[in-house]
Design an enzyme around this catalytic site. Structure first.
Site, PDB file in Angstrom:
ATOM      1  N   GLY A   1      23.178  38.152  53.093  1.00 47.78           N
ATOM      2  CA  GLY A   1      21.892  38.701  53.507  1.00 47.78           C
ATOM      3  C   GLY A   1      21.941  39.178  54.940  1.00 47.78           C
ATOM      4  O   GLY A   1      20.961  39.101  55.675  1.00 47.78           O
TER       5      GLY A   1
ATOM      6  N   HIS B   1      14.953  29.859  53.231  1.00 51.32           N
ATOM      7  CA  HIS B   1      13.531  29.490  53.336  1.00 51.32           C
ATOM      8  C   HIS B   1      12.621  30.483  52.611  1.00 51.32           C
ATOM      9  O   HIS B   1      11.437  30.192  52.400  1.00 51.32           O
ATOM     10  CB  HIS B   1      13.123  29.304  54.802  1.00 51.32           C
ATOM     11  CG  HIS B   1      12.843  30.564  55.564  1.00 51.32           C
ATOM     12  ND1 HIS B   1      12.122  30.566  56.740  1.00 51.32           N
ATOM     13  CD2 HIS B   1      13.184  31.868  55.346  1.00 51.32           C
ATOM     14  CE1 HIS B   1      12.020  31.795  57.201  1.00 51.32           C
ATOM     15  NE2 HIS B   1      12.658  32.601  56.377  1.00 51.32           N
TER      16      HIS B   1
END
Length: 436
Positions: free
Chosen positions: A281, A342
């Protein structure tokens, strides 16, 4: 909610990590959502919490004294309590004061946002010295008929919160200066929180909070709080609204600069023995490029969705690879993930971490940069971790901040029996997860 290929196609307009952008949406018409700002006093909590207001200043000259108009010293006991002798009445008054405080704390955020939009800190910084209100007013751009009396009220609040300093000059004029806090809202510098502050205090991010009670009653099968508010999930909206996409990316970039600096400084030994590192990512590769620059022996692999890495610039020592972290992750000595997990539910995180486990050798590791919530903590950024958790509650279905016990459970479920938490000089921590 799963990550479908259809959903991924909505993210073609995003410049940052598409995995960061999932479930973070933007409104087709920004002007339809100008509900009064409240709920998330985010940026104030990050750097300007009440426990961190004390500012080391040199003494002013003999003829200059601190401007204290309407500012009540934090050291003075509440005057109203001096006349209260009954403990029950005192507790009632204190409880009432607490509710008033939390009810109205959003006003601190919109005062701070106003100062950023007017570039008050930049105006003072440009002159290199404290300025009078009239001088500040004269330098505000696009202000055909500025009202100094209104700005005075904003400055009065921000002086009270120690965002700006205020002192009387020899001729009695109040001069406003920068503090350690206001230096973080400068816009003409790379190390700034101003873009993140504008993002988190934008109506698009604040208004979904009005729907949190709805999703608690009904769940998120009919959509997240963000979806109920805007008609799109947060990540979908970044691909639909160029203005929001720009605002979002600028917020992510400014925080990435600060965090990667703290990671490199606080994890020196951790990178020494790594020969290859995958940033899962990693967006355009900016964070990984800083790591490789500091540790040139590392072969970097920037991994993100194909349309994201297709626009990534070339960096020495870095290869861009397109793919899907829910399918597989490129092999390397170590995996790096900053503020990725998260955004996802436990089940999504289990898929990601299992793919990471397959990608590293037995002596490898996963390096996670994320929050570790401390329910009883009183450290510098502990309150901010819970503020982030509230924002995730409003913005997506499964994302959340996690306690150490939550992280330990995730690691046990995905083949990482050993972990280590390292505090760094930043909002998140470094969490190492080892396969043996």
């Amino acid at each position: 909610m799963g990550l479908s290929s259809t959903c991924l196609q909505h993210l073609n307009g995003s410049q940052g990590s598409a995995w960061h952008l999932l479930d973070k949406s933007s409104s087709p018409d920004l002007h339809h959502y100008l509900i009064p700002l409240f709920i998330f006093n985010f940026c104030l909590v990050v750097f300007f919490g009440e426990n961190e207001h004390a500012l080391d200043r040199s003494r002013t000259k003999a003829k200059t004294h601190t401007y204290m108009e309407t500012v009540i010293s934090n050291q003075s006991p509440p005057t109203i309590l001096k006349s209260v002798k009954d403990k029950e009445e005192e507790e009632s008054l204190l409880g009432q004061a607490e509710i008033w405080k939390y009810m109205t704390c959003f006003t601190d955020s919109f005062a701070l946002k106003c100062a950023v939009e007017l570039r008050i800190a930049d105006i003072i910084d440009r002159y290199g010295k404290p300025l009078s209100l009239s001088k500040i007013i004269d330098n505000i751009e696009d202000a055909p008929s500025p009202d100094a009396s209104l700005l005075l009220r904003i400055m009065r609040v921000l002086v009270r919160k120690k965002i700006f300093s205020a002192a009387k000059s020899d001729n009695g004029e109040i001069l406003y200066g920068l503090t350690r806090a206001s230096k973080w809202i400068l816009q003409d510098t790379k190390m700034t929180l101003a873009p993140m502050l504008l993002l988190e205090n934008h109506p698009l991010h604040l208004n979904p909070a009005h729907f949190i009670s709805d999703i608690i009653r009904e769940g998120t099968d009919k959509g997240t709080a963000f979806f109920r508010c805007h008609g799109h999930e947060q990540f979908d909206l970044t691909g639909l609204d160029p203005e929001y996409n720009k605002l979002f990316n600028e917020g992510m970039v400014c925080t990435a600069r600060m965090v990667i600096k703290a990671v490199i400084e606080g994890y020196k030994e951790g990178f020494n023995k790594i020969e290859s590192l995958v940033d899962v990512g990693g967006g355009l590769g900016g964070s990984l490029s800083e790591i490789v620059r500091a540790y040139p022996h590392i072969k970097g692999i920037n991994f993100d969705l194909p349309h994201v890495v297709a626009t990534a610039p070339q960096y020495d020592g870095i290869t861009h690879v397109g793919g899907d972290m829910f399918v597989s992750v490129p092999k390397a000595d170590a995996i790096y993930m900053k503020w990725i997990l998260h955004d996802w539910s436990d089940q999504h995180c289990i898929k990601i971490l299992k793919n990471c486990r397959k990608a590293i050798p037995e002596n490898g590791k996963v390096i996670i940069v994320d929050h570790v919530l401390q329910p009883e903590g009183n450290d510098l950024f502990d309150d901010t971790g819970f503020a982030f958790d509230m924002m995730l509650l409003a913005h997506n279905a499964g994302g959340k901040e996690r306690t150490e016990e939550n992280w330990k459970w995730l690691f046990a479920e995905t083949g990482f029996p050993r972990y280590n938490i390292i505090k760094i000089k930043a909002l998140p921590s470094i969490i190492e997860a080892f396969p043996n």
